[in-house]
Design a protein around this motif. Structure first.
Motif, PDB file in Angstrom:
ATOM      1  N   ALA A 244      -3.432  22.866  -6.282  1.00 54.18           N
ATOM      2  CA  ALA A 244      -3.525  22.121  -7.514  1.00 54.18           C
ATOM      3  C   ALA A 244      -2.128  21.662  -7.892  1.00 54.18           C
ATOM      4  N   THR A 245      -0.829  22.184  -7.568  1.00 59.25           N
ATOM      5  CA  THR A 245       0.381  21.569  -7.944  1.00 59.25           C
ATOM      6  C   THR A 245       0.986  20.919  -7.148  1.00 59.25           C
ATOM      7  N   ALA A 246       0.504  20.331  -5.968  1.00 55.28           N
ATOM      8  CA  ALA A 246       1.047  19.603  -4.962  1.00 55.28           C
ATOM      9  C   ALA A 246       1.284  18.233  -5.681  1.00 55.28           C
ATOM     10  N   LEU A 247       0.426  17.768  -6.166  1.00 57.26           N
ATOM     11  CA  LEU A 247       0.541  16.285  -6.844  1.00 57.26           C
ATOM     12  C   LEU A 247       1.642  16.212  -8.107  1.00 57.26           C
ATOM     13  N   PRO A 248       1.545  17.214  -8.958  1.00 58.90           N
ATOM     14  CA  PRO A 248       2.625  17.152 -10.042  1.00 58.90           C
ATOM     15  C   PRO A 248       4.040  17.551  -9.282  1.00 58.90           C
ATOM     16  N   VAL A 249       4.337  18.367  -8.220  1.00 56.32           N
ATOM     17  CA  VAL A 249       5.235  18.581  -7.449  1.00 56.32           C
ATOM     18  C   VAL A 249       5.979  17.265  -7.037  1.00 56.32           C
ATOM     19  N   THR A 250       5.242  16.494  -6.164  1.00 56.65           N
ATOM     20  CA  THR A 250       5.449  15.251  -5.564  1.00 56.65           C
ATOM     21  C   THR A 250       5.884  14.240  -6.512  1.00 56.65           C
ATOM     22  N   MET A 251       5.177  13.965  -7.759  1.00 60.80           N
ATOM     23  CA  MET A 251       5.607  13.122  -8.796  1.00 60.80           C
ATOM     24  C   MET A 251       6.829  13.655  -9.283  1.00 60.80           C
ATOM     25  N   ARG A 252       7.113  14.746  -9.693  1.00 60.80           N
ATOM     26  CA  ARG A 252       8.210  15.251 -10.156  1.00 60.80           C
ATOM     27  C   ARG A 252       9.536  15.044  -9.289  1.00 60.80           C
ATOM     28  N   ARG A 253       9.207  14.900  -8.090  1.00 66.72           N
ATOM     29  CA  ARG A 253      10.318  14.697  -7.143  1.00 66.72           C
ATOM     30  C   ARG A 253      10.727  13.322  -6.963  1.00 66.72           C
ATOM     31  N   GLY A 272      -2.129  19.590 -19.722  1.00 68.48           N
ATOM     32  CA  GLY A 272      -3.268  20.239 -19.175  1.00 68.48           C
ATOM     33  C   GLY A 272      -3.225  21.106 -17.940  1.00 68.48           C
ATOM     34  N   THR A 273      -4.108  21.763 -17.539  1.00 70.76           N
ATOM     35  CA  THR A 273      -4.063  22.651 -16.168  1.00 70.76           C
ATOM     36  C   THR A 273      -4.440  21.862 -15.012  1.00 70.76           C
ATOM     37  N   PRO A 274      -3.312  21.579 -13.990  1.00 71.29           N
ATOM     38  CA  PRO A 274      -3.440  21.021 -12.963  1.00 71.29           C
ATOM     39  C   PRO A 274      -4.537  21.652 -12.005  1.00 71.29           C
ATOM     40  N   VAL A 275      -5.444  20.604 -11.571  1.00 72.34           N
ATOM     41  CA  VAL A 275      -6.815  20.895 -10.636  1.00 72.34           C
ATOM     42  C   VAL A 275      -6.517  20.054  -9.529  1.00 72.34           C
ATOM     43  N   ALA A 276      -6.710  20.719  -8.328  1.00 75.27           N
ATOM     44  CA  ALA A 276      -6.596  19.836  -7.185  1.00 75.27           C
ATOM     45  C   ALA A 276      -7.754  18.861  -7.284  1.00 75.27           C
ATOM     46  N   GLY A 277      -7.456  17.585  -6.711  1.00 78.15           N
ATOM     47  CA  GLY A 277      -8.320  16.402  -6.609  1.00 78.15           C
ATOM     48  C   GLY A 277      -8.496  15.942  -5.199  1.00 78.15           C
ATOM     49  N   SER A 278      -9.390  15.069  -4.960  1.00 79.31           N
ATOM     50  CA  SER A 278      -9.569  14.437  -3.572  1.00 79.31           C
ATOM     51  C   SER A 278      -8.210  13.789  -3.085  1.00 79.31           C
ATOM     52  N   PRO A 279      -7.845  13.853  -1.809  1.00 76.44           N
ATOM     53  CA  PRO A 279      -6.794  13.067  -1.563  1.00 76.44           C
ATOM     54  C   PRO A 279      -6.800  11.811  -1.633  1.00 76.44           C
ATOM     55  N   ALA A 280      -7.997  11.063  -1.701  1.00 73.56           N
ATOM     56  CA  ALA A 280      -7.855   9.515  -1.925  1.00 73.56           C
ATOM     57  C   ALA A 280      -7.473   9.425  -3.535  1.00 73.56           C
ATOM     58  N   ARG A 281      -7.930  10.213  -4.516  1.00 75.42           N
ATOM     59  CA  ARG A 281      -7.611   9.922  -5.816  1.00 75.42           C
ATOM     60  C   ARG A 281      -6.182  10.374  -6.013  1.00 75.42           C
ATOM     61  N   ARG A 312      -7.649  15.974 -17.694  1.00 71.86           N
ATOM     62  CA  ARG A 312      -8.660  16.045 -18.808  1.00 71.86           C
ATOM     63  C   ARG A 312      -9.791  16.803 -17.944  1.00 71.86           C
ATOM     64  N   PRO A 313     -10.824  17.044 -19.030  1.00 73.69           N
ATOM     65  CA  PRO A 313     -12.416  17.479 -18.472  1.00 73.69           C
ATOM     66  C   PRO A 313     -12.859  16.530 -17.607  1.00 73.69           C
ATOM     67  N   ASN A 314     -12.693  15.107 -17.952  1.00 73.91           N
ATOM     68  CA  ASN A 314     -13.375  14.153 -17.087  1.00 73.91           C
ATOM     69  C   ASN A 314     -12.536  13.211 -16.017  1.00 73.91           C
ATOM     70  N   GLY A 315     -11.393  13.788 -15.889  1.00 72.32           N
ATOM     71  CA  GLY A 315     -10.510  13.216 -14.939  1.00 72.32           C
ATOM     72  C   GLY A 315      -9.308  13.114 -15.109  1.00 72.32           C
ATOM     73  N   ILE A 316      -8.201  12.299 -14.442  1.00 76.11           N
ATOM     74  CA  ILE A 316      -6.840  12.509 -14.367  1.00 76.11           C
ATOM     75  C   ILE A 316      -6.216  11.241 -14.957  1.00 76.11           C
ATOM     76  N   TRP A 377     -13.219  12.380 -12.231  1.00 75.19           N
ATOM     77  CA  TRP A 377     -13.247  13.540 -11.395  1.00 75.19           C
ATOM     78  C   TRP A 377     -14.313  13.303 -10.388  1.00 75.19           C
ATOM     79  N   GLY A 378     -15.551  12.634 -10.852  1.00 80.21           N
ATOM     80  CA  GLY A 378     -16.528  12.121  -9.792  1.00 80.21           C
ATOM     81  C   GLY A 378     -15.911  11.480  -8.534  1.00 80.21           C
TER      82      GLY A 378
END
Length: 380
Positions: A244-253, A272-281, A312-316, A377-378
């Motif tokens: 779940a933290t891979a995207l925030p870490v990359t963006m911060r870098r 919010g709490t980081p949640v792993a998303g699909s690679p495409a997203r 967010r509950p419905n997406g990023i 999220w969908g």
């Protein structure tokens, strides 16, 4: 250790049974060997050891005397079986009729299938801390007081060894996690930064080579290769760090590299709490931030930029805000067919739409521009 058994022979047997167990630092291996020693010590027909898991379940991890595979058999606390009863009472519990308990007690049912009638459960405890349960079954209807006493003494000897093994296991797991984080940080600080710089340089090269198609094509190839390598790197970091933290870490870098490279004060915040998303997203979100920062460097004349990533509950949601001079006159994010949106945003708009997301760009109250991207999220 001072034993309560009265027979010298039983004391010798307890000493022999405990010998060599202290060198085992893996709880599962220790329990397996202890179960065999317990079987030899007491002479019962069936021996089992279950360890407490998450304070609400007992899990059988070793057994001797039955061909049934009891691996990963779980006994919930709310089942009220003999194991939990002996832990709650902090004393052995016995029965002369396994069949009577077999309908509600998972372990008693397994003992009954193995032909047992008499059955005992003895707590493994250390300083009021529940560690597990020793079970013993016999084909006769009565578990003798001597067997119960031997089990209790052996459990008392085993308890501190189990605690030491569990501590050693935890220390090992923590050491592995520290090393994983160190490797991930090294990737973050070296390869990740280099790839982002290559991508930025390729864009600058393409924009400066207006009439050299071969140079433009080469710069596009370099940028594409860098993006692909960055994607592989992010996937590798995801295996080393919590996914779940891979995207925030990359963006911060990337934000830190952008600020260092351009001299524009850059800050990134995650809400919010980081949640792993699909690679495409996640790939589209990362591309959106990079495109927005690139435009800030080239067109905005900004002194500062603020990036936020919101779960967010419905997406990023991604927002990039700068304090520059705003959008050029007549800017259209979705122009009429045949006219470019400018600022290199046409391709990004297509990528966002490809994952059912939305992209919006507008002037903000501080005079600069704000880029907003939202992906539900969908998306897969």
């Amino acid at each position: 250790m001072c034993y309560n058994v009265k027979s010298i022979e039983d004391v010798r047997s307890l000493v022999v049974a405990s010998r060599g167990l202290s060198v085992l630092t893996d709880p599962t291996s220790l329990a397996a060997k202890a179960c065999r020693r317990m079987h030899e010590l007491t002479g019962v027909d069936l021996s089992m050891i279950a360890l407490v898991h998450d304070d609400v379940n007992l899990e059988i991890i070793s057994w001797v005397g039955t061909e049934e595979n009891l691996s990963d058999t779980v006994i919930p606390r709310n089942d009220g079986g003999m194991g939990w009863r002996c832990l709650d009472r902090e004393m052995p519990v016995t029965t002369g009729d396994c069949a009577e308990l077999a309908t509600t007690d998972t372990v008693a049912a397994a003992a009954r299938r193995a032909g047992m009638q008499g059955f005992a459960a003895v707590p493994i405890m250390l300083d009021d801390h529940f560690l597990g349960v020793m079970y013993a079954g016999i084909s006769d209807t009565r578990v003798s007081p001597r067997v119960t006493l031997l089990l209790s003494e052996f459990a008392a000897s085993l308890a501190p060894l189990l605690v030491n093994a569990q501590r050693a296991q935890l220390a090992g797991e923590q050491a592995v996690e520290v090393e994983r984080q160190r490797i991930a940080q090294d990737l973050h600080d070296t390869a990740g930064q280099l790839l982002f710089k290559i991508s930025m340089s390729a864009r600058e090269l393409r924009q400066s080579a207006h009439e050299h198609e071969d140079v433009i094509d080469l710069s596009r190839t370099i940028e594409t290769d860098a993006a692909e390598a960055s994607s592989y790197l992010r996937a590798a970091m995801g295996r080393l760090l919590p996914v779940a933290t891979a995207l925030p870490v990359t963006m911060r870098r990337d934000a830190a590299i952008f600020g260092s490279r351009t001299g524009i004060a850059t800050e990134l915040a995650v809400f919010g709490t980081p949640v792993a998303g699909s690679p495409a997203r996640e790939t589209v979100l990362l591309a959106a931030m990079r495109e927005a920062l690139h435009n800030v460097a080239k067109h905005a004349g900004a002194d500062a930029v603020f990036v936020s990533l919101t779960y967010r509950p419905n997406g990023i949601g991604l927002v990039v805000v700068d304090d520059g001079k705003g959008l050029p006159p007549g800017f259209e994010l979705h122009p009429i067919p045949g006219r470019s949106a400018g600022l290199g945003l046409s391709g990004l708009s297509q990528k966002v739409a490809g994952v059912a997301g939305t992209l919006d760009i507008a002037d903000n109250d501080d005079g600069g521009a704000t880029v907003r991207v939202f992906i539900p999220w969908g998306t897969r």
